[in-house]
Design a protein around this motif. Structure first.
Motif, PDB file in Angstrom:
ATOM      1  N   GLU A  12      52.065  40.470  42.305  1.00  0.00           N
ATOM      2  CA  GLU A  12      50.676  40.287  41.806  1.00  0.00           C
ATOM      3  C   GLU A  12      50.380  40.993  40.594  1.00  0.00           C
ATOM      4  O   GLU A  12      49.654  40.213  39.957  1.00  0.00           O
ATOM      5  CB  GLU A  12      49.490  40.285  42.995  1.00  0.00           C
ATOM      6  CG  GLU A  12      48.208  40.018  42.624  1.00  0.00           C
ATOM      7  CD  GLU A  12      46.825  40.295  43.743  1.00  0.00           C
ATOM      8  OE1 GLU A  12      46.397  38.730  44.490  1.00  0.00           O
ATOM      9  OE2 GLU A  12      47.614  41.490  44.467  1.00  0.00           O
ATOM     10  N   LEU A  58      48.716  30.952  42.841  1.00  0.00           N
ATOM     11  CA  LEU A  58      49.813  30.682  42.245  1.00  0.00           C
ATOM     12  C   LEU A  58      50.602  30.020  41.773  1.00  0.00           C
ATOM     13  O   LEU A  58      50.344  28.961  42.471  1.00  0.00           O
ATOM     14  CB  LEU A  58      51.453  31.741  43.691  1.00  0.00           C
ATOM     15  CG  LEU A  58      52.246  32.045  42.961  1.00  0.00           C
ATOM     16  CD1 LEU A  58      52.352  33.434  41.483  1.00  0.00           C
ATOM     17  CD2 LEU A  58      53.088  32.534  44.302  1.00  0.00           C
ATOM     18  N   TYR A  65      56.646  32.276  37.144  1.00  0.00           N
ATOM     19  CA  TYR A  65      55.562  31.758  37.689  1.00  0.00           C
ATOM     20  C   TYR A  65      54.096  32.363  37.239  1.00  0.00           C
ATOM     21  O   TYR A  65      54.187  33.476  36.080  1.00  0.00           O
ATOM     22  CB  TYR A  65      55.969  32.756  38.768  1.00  0.00           C
ATOM     23  CG  TYR A  65      56.635  31.649  40.301  1.00  0.00           C
ATOM     24  CD1 TYR A  65      56.586  31.441  41.480  1.00  0.00           C
ATOM     25  CD2 TYR A  65      58.261  32.038  39.839  1.00  0.00           C
ATOM     26  CE1 TYR A  65      57.168  30.622  41.830  1.00  0.00           C
ATOM     27  CE2 TYR A  65      59.061  31.670  40.337  1.00  0.00           C
ATOM     28  CZ  TYR A  65      58.380  30.760  41.863  1.00  0.00           C
ATOM     29  OH  TYR A  65      59.524  30.061  42.342  1.00  0.00           O
TER      30      TYR A  65
END
Length: 177
Positions: A12, A58, A65
């Protein structure tokens, strides 16, 4: 090897700080982990974002990503932050031709569209939506154009071949698709 719960905050933080999509390989290298562990961390992170208590998600495309806001907040965010300038119809048409026929030359684009495409191609290259893919092995060696990772990121596609699989009917002879 770290577990998914330990990797999720690292993934993250990396995606947030990076600001652009990262491939599984890039994430593995940055975290010093194998791709299987990173995939588990991504799955854990995605499940955390799936609930209503999160405004982000996400996002995975062919570009990699990334973190993105959830679609249900698009209209609200656009009203607060303003919308990006949309592409002109000519630019969208040119982009569609390239995406469906890549790699393609300027002459082929112009034949399909029926108008000059030089300025539009330059604009799309400035916006990092098109790129040069080499030269055609014929006299004059014209430049071949194709879409970029940024194009995949913007469209949410994993690969331009998905455009053909999303086509619901059979195209007539000579149609773009």
């Amino acid at each position: 090897m770290k577990g998914p719960e330990a990797l999720a905050p690292l993934i993250e933080a990396f995606l947030f700080a990076r600001g652009t999509p990262a491939s599984l390989k890039e994430l593995g290298k940055a975290l010093g982990e194998d791709t299987v562990s990173v995939e588990k961390g991504l799955e854990y992170l995605a499940s955390r974002y799936a609930g209503k208590e999160s405004g982000i998600t996400l996002h995975h495309t062919g570009a990699g990503y990334s973190l993105a806001t959830k679609k249900e907040y698009d209209q609200w965010l656009s009203s607060l932050l303003g919308k990006q300038t949309p592409l002109s119809p000519a630019a969208l048409e040119t982009l569609a031709v390239v995406a469906c026929r890549e790699p393609v030359t300027r002459a082929e684009i112009e034949k399909i569209r029926g108008v000059s495409a030089g300025r539009v191609i330059s604009l799309l290259m400035e916006k990092d939506l098109l790129e040069e893919r080499g030269r055609l092995d014929v006299p004059g060696r014209p430049i071949l154009y194709g879409t970029t990772r940024r194009f995949l990121q913007c469209t949410g596609l994993n690969d331009v071949s998905e455009l053909k699989t999303r086509w619901s009917g059979k195209p007539d002879e000579g149609e773009l698709f």
